[in-house]
Write a protein that holds these residues in place. Sequence first.
Motif, PDB file in Angstrom:
ATOM      1  N   GLU A   1      -6.571  -5.697  -8.419  1.00 25.65           N
ATOM      2  CA  GLU A   1      -7.630  -4.725  -8.727  1.00 25.65           C
ATOM      3  C   GLU A   1      -8.650  -4.659  -7.593  1.00 25.65           C
ATOM      4  OE1 GLU A   1      -8.832  -6.151 -12.722  1.00 25.65           O
ATOM      5  OE2 GLU A   1      -8.230  -4.149 -13.395  1.00 25.65           O
TER       6      GLU A   1
ATOM      7  N   THR B   1      -3.805 -10.375  -1.016  1.00 24.82           N
ATOM      8  CA  THR B   1      -4.367  -9.018  -1.065  1.00 24.82           C
ATOM      9  C   THR B   1      -5.345  -8.790   0.078  1.00 24.82           C
ATOM     10  OG1 THR B   1      -5.998  -9.822  -2.692  1.00 24.82           O
ATOM     11  CG2 THR B   1      -4.023  -8.736  -3.539  1.00 24.82           C
TER      12      THR B   1
ATOM     13  N   THR C   1       0.852  -1.198   0.000  1.00 25.27           N
ATOM     14  CA  THR C   1       0.000   0.000   0.000  1.00 25.27           C
ATOM     15  C   THR C   1       0.885   1.244   0.000  1.00 25.27           C
ATOM     16  OG1 THR C   1      -0.111   0.108   2.410  1.00 25.27           O
ATOM     17  CG2 THR C   1      -1.798  -1.187   1.271  1.00 25.27           C
TER      18      THR C   1
ATOM     19  N   LYS D   1      -7.180  -2.572  -4.928  1.00 24.55           N
ATOM     20  CA  LYS D   1      -7.214  -1.153  -5.313  1.00 24.55           C
ATOM     21  C   LYS D   1      -8.566  -0.527  -4.996  1.00 24.55           C
ATOM     22  CE  LYS D   1      -6.554   2.812  -7.281  1.00 24.55           C
ATOM     23  NZ  LYS D   1      -7.892   3.328  -6.961  1.00 24.55           N
TER      24      LYS D   1
ATOM     25  N   TYR E   1      -3.924  -0.117 -11.610  1.00 20.11           N
ATOM     26  CA  TYR E   1      -4.166  -0.042 -10.157  1.00 20.11           C
ATOM     27  C   TYR E   1      -4.103   1.395  -9.633  1.00 20.11           C
ATOM     28  CZ  TYR E   1      -2.403  -4.826 -10.951  1.00 20.11           C
ATOM     29  OH  TYR E   1      -2.149  -6.082 -11.452  1.00 20.11           O
TER      30      TYR E   1
ATOM     31  N   ASP F   1      -5.124   2.475  -1.500  1.00 17.47           N
ATOM     32  CA  ASP F   1      -4.201   2.936  -2.535  1.00 17.47           C
ATOM     33  C   ASP F   1      -3.046   1.942  -2.646  1.00 17.47           C
ATOM     34  OD1 ASP F   1      -5.651   5.242  -3.146  1.00 17.47           O
ATOM     35  OD2 ASP F   1      -4.662   6.404  -1.575  1.00 17.47           O
ATOM     36  N   VAL F   2      -2.842   1.422  -3.846  1.00 18.58           N
ATOM     37  CA  VAL F   2      -1.858   0.369  -4.077  1.00 18.58           C
ATOM     38  C   VAL F   2      -0.515   0.959  -4.503  1.00 18.58           C
ATOM     39  CG1 VAL F   2      -1.262  -1.528  -5.649  1.00 18.58           C
ATOM     40  CG2 VAL F   2      -3.546  -1.414  -4.619  1.00 18.58           C
TER      41      VAL F   2
END
Length: 333
Positions: free
Chosen positions: A217, A194, A140, A220, A255, A224-225
């Motif tokens: 995805e 994830t 992140t 995301k 992303y 915030d990736v």
Amino acid sequence: MKRTKWILLTVTLFIFALLLTACGGESDKNDANEGDNGGGEKPEFLSLLTGGTSGTYYPLGGEMATMIKDETGIQTDPQSSNASADNVAALRDGDAQLAFVQTDVISNAIEGINSFEGEPVDNVQAIGSLYPETIQIVTTKDSGINSVEDLAGKAVSVGAPGSGTFVNAEQILEVHGMSMDDIEEQNLDFGESTGGIQDGNIDAAFITAGTPTGAVEGLKAQVDVNIVPVAQDKIDALVEKYPYYASDTVKAGTYGLEEDVQTVAVLAMLAVTDSLSEDVVYDVTKAIYENTDKIAHDKGEFITKESALDGIGIDLHPGAKKYFDEAGISASE
């Protein structure tokens, strides 16, 4: 009387000898058929091993299975799996006929190294390569992890031991002077990885898959990736030691990234057991590479017959070779 008995005995022995010869010939014929690369028979069913449902292999495999069925008439079912290493093992053991694999993993399997240490695989061949599989080090934006070195002491998912992702993580850490001992190793699949990042249970994850990857995805959509870059000198060192790697880029906008991120990739490819006949594999190969315009997945644009022989590193199945020979395709120098 004795002469009659002698004649009867001679005739009986002659008939017995004929029977033995016939049986032996039939046996030889059966043996020859068994060694005829599957006997040329068209199977009613094919199993196509993919990967986890949150990765790229599974949805793309679903499309390819449909193409094979439509073009060849052979019922082909995609199956989720633990991906490359397990897929190769299943092909080796006769539990499946087709599978998605990473080029580095199949190379290891043929050589009998890494997760196949001392157990080389000799009955799996190539159909063709597909697309780059990007090694994404996912975290992140507020994690404070901006380099591979920053992973030290952090909880990091590296995939299942022996998986393609696990080996990629080992090798990338290696060229940075690190090992699994320098991180808190977590063995999670993509979805679990994830999810763990989102929940704060882990700090980062290695994910080897075509971009954009569904699991990332999904992350995301919640946070915030950040994708951790691999420096150019480390890429050069990696490629020099392990030639199946190539430089790659996660493009800006993927992303929600604001800039391109430099990293590395291996290739995804289709592998096949050598027990399938030349005719069947020819038809399967043709079904895929003559219909790439029908692939809706984002990775479809990378799958072409012109690039299908690049980077595979193992022998082609005779059926695939026949298709590419007829198409005038040869591997890039």
